[in-house]
Design a protein around this motif. Sequence first.
Motif, PDB file in Angstrom:
ATOM      1  N   PRO A 461       0.366   0.055  69.285  1.00 29.28           N
ATOM      2  CA  PRO A 461       0.254  -1.398  69.068  1.00 29.28           C
ATOM      3  C   PRO A 461       0.472  -1.738  67.606  1.00 29.28           C
ATOM      4  N   ALA A 462       1.694  -1.461  67.107  1.00 25.27           N
ATOM      5  CA  ALA A 462       1.965  -1.594  65.677  1.00 25.27           C
ATOM      6  C   ALA A 462       1.869  -3.048  65.235  1.00 25.27           C
ATOM      7  N   HIS A 463       1.350  -3.206  64.032  1.00 20.05           N
ATOM      8  CA  HIS A 463       1.232  -4.544  63.464  1.00 20.05           C
ATOM      9  C   HIS A 463       2.607  -5.165  63.298  1.00 20.05           C
ATOM     10  N   PHE A 464       2.742  -6.423  63.704  1.00 15.92           N
ATOM     11  CA  PHE A 464       4.002  -7.154  63.702  1.00 15.92           C
ATOM     12  C   PHE A 464       5.049  -6.457  64.584  1.00 15.92           C
ATOM     13  N   ASN A 465       4.606  -5.609  65.504  1.00 16.13           N
ATOM     14  CA  ASN A 465       5.530  -4.912  66.416  1.00 16.13           C
ATOM     15  C   ASN A 465       6.608  -4.146  65.660  1.00 16.13           C
ATOM     16  N   GLU A 466       6.297  -3.628  64.472  1.00 14.13           N
ATOM     17  CA  GLU A 466       7.326  -2.994  63.644  1.00 14.13           C
ATOM     18  C   GLU A 466       7.916  -1.759  64.300  1.00 14.13           C
ATOM     19  N   SER A 467       7.069  -0.924  64.923  1.00 10.58           N
ATOM     20  CA  SER A 467       7.594   0.287  65.552  1.00 10.58           C
ATOM     21  C   SER A 467       8.578  -0.059  66.670  1.00 10.58           C
ATOM     22  N   LYS A 468       8.311  -1.141  67.370  1.00 14.20           N
ATOM     23  CA  LYS A 468       9.236  -1.567  68.423  1.00 14.20           C
ATOM     24  C   LYS A 468      10.575  -2.001  67.838  1.00 14.20           C
ATOM     25  N   PHE A 469      10.535  -2.750  66.743  1.00 12.56           N
ATOM     26  CA  PHE A 469      11.777  -3.215  66.130  1.00 12.56           C
ATOM     27  C   PHE A 469      12.543  -2.071  65.479  1.00 12.56           C
ATOM     28  N   VAL A 502      38.883  -5.704  59.826  1.00 12.52           N
ATOM     29  CA  VAL A 502      37.949  -6.526  60.610  1.00 12.52           C
ATOM     30  C   VAL A 502      36.907  -5.641  61.285  1.00 12.52           C
ATOM     31  N   LEU A 503      37.322  -4.480  61.802  1.00 13.64           N
ATOM     32  CA  LEU A 503      36.373  -3.566  62.442  1.00 13.64           C
ATOM     33  C   LEU A 503      35.394  -2.981  61.428  1.00 13.64           C
ATOM     34  N   LEU A 504      35.822  -2.785  60.186  1.00 14.54           N
ATOM     35  CA  LEU A 504      34.890  -2.351  59.146  1.00 14.54           C
ATOM     36  C   LEU A 504      33.804  -3.401  58.931  1.00 14.54           C
ATOM     37  N   MET A 505      34.211  -4.672  58.960  1.00 15.69           N
ATOM     38  CA  MET A 505      33.232  -5.746  58.841  1.00 15.69           C
ATOM     39  C   MET A 505      32.292  -5.759  60.048  1.00 15.69           C
ATOM     40  N   ALA A 506      32.846  -5.532  61.271  1.00 13.63           N
ATOM     41  CA  ALA A 506      32.008  -5.467  62.470  1.00 13.63           C
ATOM     42  C   ALA A 506      31.036  -4.295  62.384  1.00 13.63           C
ATOM     43  N   GLN A 507      31.467  -3.194  61.792  1.00 17.86           N
ATOM     44  CA  GLN A 507      30.599  -2.030  61.612  1.00 17.86           C
ATOM     45  C   GLN A 507      29.395  -2.389  60.751  1.00 17.86           C
ATOM     46  N   GLN A 508      29.619  -3.210  59.719  1.00 12.09           N
ATOM     47  CA  GLN A 508      28.501  -3.629  58.874  1.00 12.09           C
ATOM     48  C   GLN A 508      27.538  -4.539  59.625  1.00 12.09           C
ATOM     49  N   GLN A 509      28.054  -5.307  60.573  1.00 10.73           N
ATOM     50  CA  GLN A 509      27.156  -6.129  61.382  1.00 10.73           C
ATOM     51  C   GLN A 509      26.204  -5.255  62.194  1.00 10.73           C
ATOM     52  N   VAL A 510      26.737  -4.127  62.689  1.00 12.61           N
ATOM     53  CA  VAL A 510      25.921  -3.226  63.504  1.00 12.61           C
ATOM     54  C   VAL A 510      24.912  -2.484  62.641  1.00 12.61           C
ATOM     55  N   PHE A 511      25.354  -1.929  61.516  1.00  8.30           N
ATOM     56  CA  PHE A 511      24.488  -1.083  60.704  1.00  8.30           C
ATOM     57  C   PHE A 511      23.616  -1.861  59.725  1.00  8.30           C
ATOM     58  N   VAL A 512      23.971  -3.105  59.447  1.00 10.83           N
ATOM     59  CA  VAL A 512      23.238  -3.865  58.428  1.00 10.83           C
ATOM     60  C   VAL A 512      22.597  -5.126  59.010  1.00 10.83           C
ATOM     61  N   THR A 513      23.428  -6.034  59.527  1.00 13.38           N
ATOM     62  CA  THR A 513      22.912  -7.349  59.924  1.00 13.38           C
ATOM     63  C   THR A 513      21.848  -7.250  61.015  1.00 13.38           C
ATOM     64  N   ILE A 514      22.144  -6.517  62.095  1.00 11.27           N
ATOM     65  CA  ILE A 514      21.197  -6.435  63.215  1.00 11.27           C
ATOM     66  C   ILE A 514      19.887  -5.772  62.789  1.00 11.27           C
ATOM     67  N   PRO A 515      19.900  -4.586  62.122  1.00 15.50           N
ATOM     68  CA  PRO A 515      18.620  -3.997  61.691  1.00 15.50           C
ATOM     69  C   PRO A 515      17.842  -4.887  60.726  1.00 15.50           C
ATOM     70  N   LEU A 518      16.146  -7.528  62.767  1.00 18.89           N
ATOM     71  CA  LEU A 518      15.056  -6.983  63.578  1.00 18.89           C
ATOM     72  C   LEU A 518      13.821  -6.687  62.738  1.00 18.89           C
ATOM     73  N   ILE A 519      14.007  -6.171  61.539  1.00 17.09           N
ATOM     74  CA  ILE A 519      12.867  -5.757  60.717  1.00 17.09           C
ATOM     75  C   ILE A 519      12.254  -6.930  59.959  1.00 17.09           C
ATOM     76  N   PHE A 520      13.066  -7.814  59.426  1.00 13.72           N
ATOM     77  CA  PHE A 520      12.551  -8.819  58.501  1.00 13.72           C
ATOM     78  C   PHE A 520      12.259 -10.174  59.138  1.00 13.72           C
ATOM     79  N   VAL A 521      13.006 -10.561  60.163  1.00 14.94           N
ATOM     80  CA  VAL A 521      12.773 -11.890  60.747  1.00 14.94           C
ATOM     81  C   VAL A 521      11.343 -12.046  61.253  1.00 14.94           C
TER      82      VAL A 521
END
Length: 642
Positions: A461-469, A502-515, A518-521
Motif C-alpha cells: 500500500p505505497a504512499h501516493f501509489n508510487e510502487s504501482k506507478f 519522427v520515430l526517435l521522437m516517439a521513442q522519447q515519448q515512451v521512455f520519458v513522457t509517459i514515465p 506516471l511518477i509526477f502527476v
Amino acid sequence: DQIKAVRTALDYVRSVVKDTCSGGTGETLELTFDHNQWRQYTSPAIKTANILAKIIAMDGDLSRLDDDMFYSLVINNIHDDTLIYGSAVGLEPQVSPGKQKFCPYAFHVREEQRVRAFDLSTGYDYQLNSTEWYHKPRVADYSNVSILEDIVQDTLDPNVTASDIIRQPSATYEDGHWTYPYFDCQGGDIWMTTYSSPILALDASGAITFRGVATIDIELTNLDINQCDVNDSEVSQALDVFRGTHNCQDTTSFQCLQCPRGCDSCEDATPCLYQISDAVQAIVVFLISVMIVGCLVVSLVTFLNRKNLIIKTASPIFLLIMCFGSILMCCSVYVMYGEVDSLACKIQIWPFHLGLVLTYGALLIKTWRISVIFKSGGTTKRINLPDKALLQRMVPLVVVTVAYLTAWEILGPPQAVTVKTSADLKFFVCETRWWTYGAFGAEALMLLFGVYLCFTVRKAPAHFNESKFITWATYNAIILGSFILMLTQFVGMSGGPDVVFVLLMAQQQVFVTIPMCLIFVPKFWALHKGSSPGESGHSYSNQAVTITGRVKPSLAPSSSRFSESVAVVMTKGVAVQCNPEDFFLTSGIQLESASPNTLRVPGAHHCPHPPSPLVRLSAKVAPLPQPDSNGLSRQPAATTDA
C-alpha cells in the motif's frame, strides 16, 4: 546551376503568350548581354530623336507635324532593314498640342509581309514607371549632353542676328538605353529588346529637359543562340551576341561529369540521396524542446517542495536524478538532427544510454527498497535504507554503464552507414552492431529485474501509489519501448530519415513522457489538493507516513532519546515507520496521542470474551541501534520501562 537557370528562363519565355498576357511590358527576362553588335541599327532612332528635338527648339513643340507625318517617320525607320522589327515615337504630354499621350508605332507583320502602324497609347499606358523603354530615359541625367548651336542664314539677307542661332541638345548612342528582353503585349506581341534615344529640349532657364523618345525594336523570338567562339575564318554576325559565352573545354574530347552525391553510377543529374524535410525536422526539434522544458519545470517544482511530506517520502534526490536522465535522453535527438554522420553516431550513444540508466535506475532502486522492507515483515531485524545507502548502490550501475560506453567508443566506435528507402533513395543511419545489441540487452535485463521487483511489491500500500506507478512505467518501457525499436528497424529504414527522426521522437515519448507523467502527476496533484490520493481527501497533520503508506501519529517530543527512534521487539508484526528512513516491528501496538509516553493495544476483539477497554502495556523499550562511522550498528545499553 547554370543549366537549371537556362531551363527556367526558357520555360518562362514559353509560358508568356499573346492570349494570356496583359497590356504593357511587365513580362521581363533579366538577361544581360553585349549590344554592341546592334549599335549600327540604332541610327534611325537617334536621328529621329534629334530631328524632333530640332523642331522643338525652333517651334517650342511639334505642332507643325500632323499624325501622318509621325507615322511616316516610324514606318521609314523599319523599311530600310528588316532586322529592325519596329519603331516608335513616344511623347510627353502636350509636346504634340492637344495630346496627353501620343505614341505612333510601326512594326513588321512577318506572315503578311507588310508593315502596320497605330497609336501604341491605345494598347497600354507607356508613361507608367514599369515601361522600361520609356521610364529609364525619362529619369536619366542629361546634364552632360552636348548642346549644338546652328546658325540659319537667309542668302538674300546677309545680316545675321542672335535670334537666328538655334540651340539644341543633341543625343548620342551613349545617351540612349537598351532594355532587358521583354514581351511587348498589345504592341508587337513578341519577345524583343528596345533601344530608346531621348528627345531633348531646353527650357526657359536653359536646362535640358526630357520631351520623349524615339525607339527601334530587335525581335528575339527567333534569335539563334550561338555560344561558340568566332573562328578566324568567320565574320561576326549582327545577332551573334551570345558568341564566346560557352562553358566548353578547350578541346573536343569528352569529359565525364561527377555523379550526384551518393550515386555509385549515373546517367544524368538525378539525385540518389533522400532529401531531408526541414519542416519535419523542425517540428520534431520543437516537440523535444517542449519536453526538455517540461522536465526542467518538474525538477524546479520538486526541488522547491523537497521538504513537503508528499515529495520527501518519495526521495527527492531520486526524482531529480530521474528528471536529469530524461533530459539526457531528449538531448540525444538533437544530435541526430539533419544528415547523420559518424560523429553524431559516436555522440548519440552517451546521452541516450546514460540517460536511460539514470532514469530507470532511480525508479528501480526505489522499488528495491520497498521490496526489501516487505520481505523483512516477519522478522525482528531493523531495516535502515536511507537515500545515501541507495545512492551508493546506484553508483556501480552508472560506473558500469560509463565503462561499457567508453569501451564501445574505443574498440568499435559507431559509424554512419548508407541504407536505401523503398524508393531506392539513399540516406545515412548509425550502424547496428553487437555493441548496440549488448547495450539494449543489458538495459532489457535491468528492466526485467524491475518487473520482478514490481511483482514483489504488487500488494504494497505505497504512499501516493508510487510502487504501482513505477510498475506501470517499467512495463511501458519494456513493451512500448521494444515496439518502437522494432518499428524503427523495419519501418523507419524503408521510409527514410524523416520517418526515423519522427520515430526517435516517439521513442522519447515512451521512455520519458509517459514515465514522467506516471511518477509526477499524482504527486503534483496531491500537492495541489494538499492531501494524498487514495486517502479520501484526508489530510494528516502531526502524523508520520511510512514509505509503505501507513499513517500513524508522530512521536511526541521528549527530553529522552526515545523521540529519535524506538524499537519494540515482538515475534510477529508488520512494518511501520517513525522516521522516513528507520523501521521497527510491532504487533498491533499504536501510540495514543493523548498519552505520548504510553504504548497501548486495542482490546482482543477476536477473543470469545467481551471486548475490553484499552489496557496499559508494560514493555522494555530501548533506542534503536545507531550506525557508527564504519556503517555498523551498535546497540545502546540503556533500556527503559514504558
